[in-house]
Write an enzyme that holds these catalytic residues in place. Structure first.
Site, PDB file in Angstrom:
ATOM      1  N   ARG A 179       0.816  -1.216   0.000  1.00 13.93           N
ATOM      2  CA  ARG A 179       0.000   0.000   0.000  1.00 13.93           C
ATOM      3  C   ARG A 179       0.846   1.261   0.000  1.00 13.93           C
ATOM      4  O   ARG A 179       0.499   2.259  -0.604  1.00 13.93           O
ATOM      5  CB  ARG A 179      -0.956  -0.001   1.191  1.00 13.93           C
ATOM      6  CG  ARG A 179      -2.242  -0.749   0.866  1.00 13.93           C
ATOM      7  CD  ARG A 179      -3.210  -0.689   1.998  1.00 13.93           C
ATOM      8  NE  ARG A 179      -2.609  -1.232   3.210  1.00 13.93           N
ATOM      9  CZ  ARG A 179      -3.279  -1.460   4.327  1.00 13.93           C
ATOM     10  NH1 ARG A 179      -4.559  -1.180   4.401  1.00 13.93           N
ATOM     11  NH2 ARG A 179      -2.682  -1.978   5.384  1.00 13.93           N
ATOM     12  N   THR A 237       2.295 -18.680   1.406  1.00 14.48           N
ATOM     13  CA  THR A 237       2.805 -19.133   2.715  1.00 14.48           C
ATOM     14  C   THR A 237       2.341 -18.158   3.800  1.00 14.48           C
ATOM     15  O   THR A 237       2.927 -18.100   4.876  1.00 14.48           O
ATOM     16  CB  THR A 237       4.351 -19.216   2.720  1.00 14.48           C
ATOM     17  OG1 THR A 237       4.869 -17.951   2.275  1.00 14.48           O
ATOM     18  CG2 THR A 237       4.867 -20.321   1.825  1.00 14.48           C
ATOM     19  N   ARG A 239      -1.575 -16.644   4.707  1.00 10.39           N
ATOM     20  CA  ARG A 239      -2.785 -17.155   5.347  1.00 10.39           C
ATOM     21  C   ARG A 239      -3.770 -17.555   4.258  1.00 10.39           C
ATOM     22  O   ARG A 239      -3.942 -16.816   3.279  1.00 10.39           O
ATOM     23  CB  ARG A 239      -3.428 -16.099   6.253  1.00 10.39           C
ATOM     24  CG  ARG A 239      -2.780 -15.938   7.614  1.00 10.39           C
ATOM     25  CD  ARG A 239      -2.975 -17.167   8.511  1.00 10.39           C
ATOM     26  NE  ARG A 239      -2.346 -17.007   9.820  1.00 10.39           N
ATOM     27  CZ  ARG A 239      -1.100 -17.365  10.113  1.00 10.39           C
ATOM     28  NH1 ARG A 239      -0.317 -17.894   9.189  1.00 10.39           N
ATOM     29  NH2 ARG A 239      -0.640 -17.194  11.340  1.00 10.39           N
ATOM     30  N   GLU A 268      -8.521 -24.267   6.582  1.00 15.36           N
ATOM     31  CA  GLU A 268      -7.507 -25.107   7.211  1.00 15.36           C
ATOM     32  C   GLU A 268      -8.023 -25.804   8.482  1.00 15.36           C
ATOM     33  O   GLU A 268      -8.634 -25.139   9.307  1.00 15.36           O
ATOM     34  CB  GLU A 268      -6.343 -24.177   7.577  1.00 15.36           C
ATOM     35  CG  GLU A 268      -5.037 -24.858   7.718  1.00 15.36           C
ATOM     36  CD  GLU A 268      -3.925 -23.833   7.845  1.00 15.36           C
ATOM     37  OE1 GLU A 268      -3.811 -22.958   6.971  1.00 15.36           O
ATOM     38  OE2 GLU A 268      -3.187 -23.935   8.818  1.00 15.36           O
ATOM     39  N   HIS A 286       1.025 -26.488   6.335  1.00 13.65           N
ATOM     40  CA  HIS A 286       1.317 -25.331   7.191  1.00 13.65           C
ATOM     41  C   HIS A 286       2.583 -25.551   8.041  1.00 13.65           C
ATOM     42  O   HIS A 286       2.515 -25.646   9.265  1.00 13.65           O
ATOM     43  CB  HIS A 286       0.120 -24.963   8.091  1.00 13.65           C
ATOM     44  CG  HIS A 286       0.178 -23.536   8.555  1.00 13.65           C
ATOM     45  ND1 HIS A 286      -0.925 -22.804   8.915  1.00 13.65           N
ATOM     46  CD2 HIS A 286       1.244 -22.689   8.723  1.00 13.65           C
ATOM     47  CE1 HIS A 286      -0.558 -21.578   9.279  1.00 13.65           C
ATOM     48  NE2 HIS A 286       0.764 -21.497   9.177  1.00 13.65           N
ATOM     49  N   GLY A 288       5.586 -23.604   7.436  1.00 15.74           N
ATOM     50  CA  GLY A 288       6.531 -22.518   7.145  1.00 15.74           C
ATOM     51  C   GLY A 288       7.596 -22.320   8.214  1.00 15.74           C
ATOM     52  O   GLY A 288       8.770 -22.118   7.912  1.00 15.74           O
TER      53      GLY A 288
HETATM   54  C1  GLV Z   1       2.643 -19.196  10.987  1.00 15.75           C
HETATM   55  O1  GLV Z   1       1.809 -19.285  10.114  1.00 15.75           O
HETATM   56  C2  GLV Z   1       2.802 -18.029  11.789  1.00 15.75           C
HETATM   57  O2  GLV Z   1       2.006 -17.087  11.671  1.00 15.75           O
HETATM   58  O3  GLV Z   1       3.738 -18.021  12.595  1.00 15.75           O
END
Ligand code: GLV
Ligand code: GLV
Length: 320
Positions: A179, A237, A239, A268, A286, A288
């Site tokens: 933005r 990666t 949400r 999810e 999930h 990451g």
């Molecule tokens: C993982 O998705 C986090 O938000 O730490």
């Protein structure tokens, strides 16, 4: 003795550090997402709660916690869209997250998905295991080149920066959409700011690195995917609800885009029907931040925040 409640089993270091600091620790005894009733009861009795991104800490939970002695919900994640922070602030309950320590792990996973999608690693693995690899052939399993291509980053925070740094080794041109202009980000990565339609139509790889907020929900839907190149790859990666997953399934099914690599899902852990049947998508569960090192570092940060709050200080990672 002050009590810390943990909603799911965490790395051992968590309880060790909290005990060493003189707190009593109780952990939800089942290895599953805590139910609302248990979360409500435990929040009433705790001085601090360590919550997971899969726990819904809504207004009811905050009200219950504020009827007791609870000072803080320390979320074991960088994202905190699972917590009603407006209610928490109203009731003077701190909410903290774990920024910084999971940046590299998440950027690495983004790149794992990017390379996997581009070169069809998981698809090829499945095929080879099934005995469908019958020998080298000129037209077999061609993917898309990564080197020299254009990477489009949506978001310009820590994780986007780490993803961009990794792109240098692949001689990529980097575009970003945010933005506001981010001069530090541009300086660190050489990225050029463009608007969202320009990014979607020019990038070969589009990667999402923004939090889930009312503004970013469904940021990528049918209209946005329609702007992407047919050879492009979409990576999420961040949400799940940032992407309209139904629109994604339809785009992948009709080969509107080349592939997608996802670590997070709209509903999810449930998947939109049809997603799992597609070959041109890589579906990570999930993970990451899921390295031994990072999950320990996140635990240390959560503990630091809890200790500060229970010592009457403002915790370092307060999000409101
Ligand atoms: C993982 O998705 C986090 O938000 O730490
Ligand atoms: C989250 O940690 C981000 O800034 O990307």
């Amino acid at each position: 003795m002050k009590k810390v409640y943990i909603t799911r089993s965490m790395p051992k270091i968590t309880e060790q550090l909290l005990s060493a600091a003189g707190f009593a620790v109780k952990t939800f005894e089942h290895d599953r997402v805590i139910d609302k009733q248990t979360l409500l009861c435990e929040s009433v009795n705790a001085d601090a709660v360590i919550s997971m991104l899969s726990d819904k800490v809504d207004n009811d939970v905050i009200v219950a916690a504020s009827s007791g002695r609870c000072k803080i919900f320390a979320n074991y994640a960088v994202g905190y869209n699972n917590i009603d922070i407006v209610a928490a602030r109203e009731h003077s309950i701190y909410v903290t997250n774990t920024p910084g320590v999971l940046t590299d792990a998440t950027a690495d996973l983004t790149w794992a998905l990017l390379l996997d999608c581009a070169r069809r690693v998981t698809e090829g693995d499945k095929l080879t295991r099934c005995g469908e690899f019958t020998g080298w052939a000129p037209l077999f399993m061609r993917g898309v080149q990564v080197t020299g291509k254009t990477l489009g980053l949506i978001g310009a925070g820590r994780i986007a920066t780490a993803v961009a740094k990794r792109a240098c080794g692949f001689d990529m041109k980097i575009l970003y959409y945010a933005r506001e202009a981010k001069p530090d980000f541009e300086q660190a990565t050489g990225a050029t700011r463009v608007d969202l339609p320009a990014l979607l139509s020019q990038a070969d790889f589009v990667s999402l690195h923004i939090p889930l907020t009312p503004d970013t929900r469904y940021l990528i839907g049918e209209r946005e995917i329609a702007l992407m190149k047919p050879t492009a790859v979409l990576l999420n990666t961040a949400r799940g609800p940032v992407v309209d997953e139904q629109a994604l399934v339809e785009a992948l099914r009709s080969n509107r885009i080349f592939a997608a690599g996802f670590d997070v899902y709209e509903h999810e852990p449930a998947l939109t029907p049809g997603l799992a049947e597609l070959d041109n998508v890589v579906l990570a569960p999930h993970v990451g931040s899921a390295t031994f090192e990072t999950r320990d570092a996140m635990a240390r940060l959560v503990v630091d925040n809890v200790i500060s709050a229970l010592n009457g200080e403002v915790p370092q990672n307060l999000v409101w």
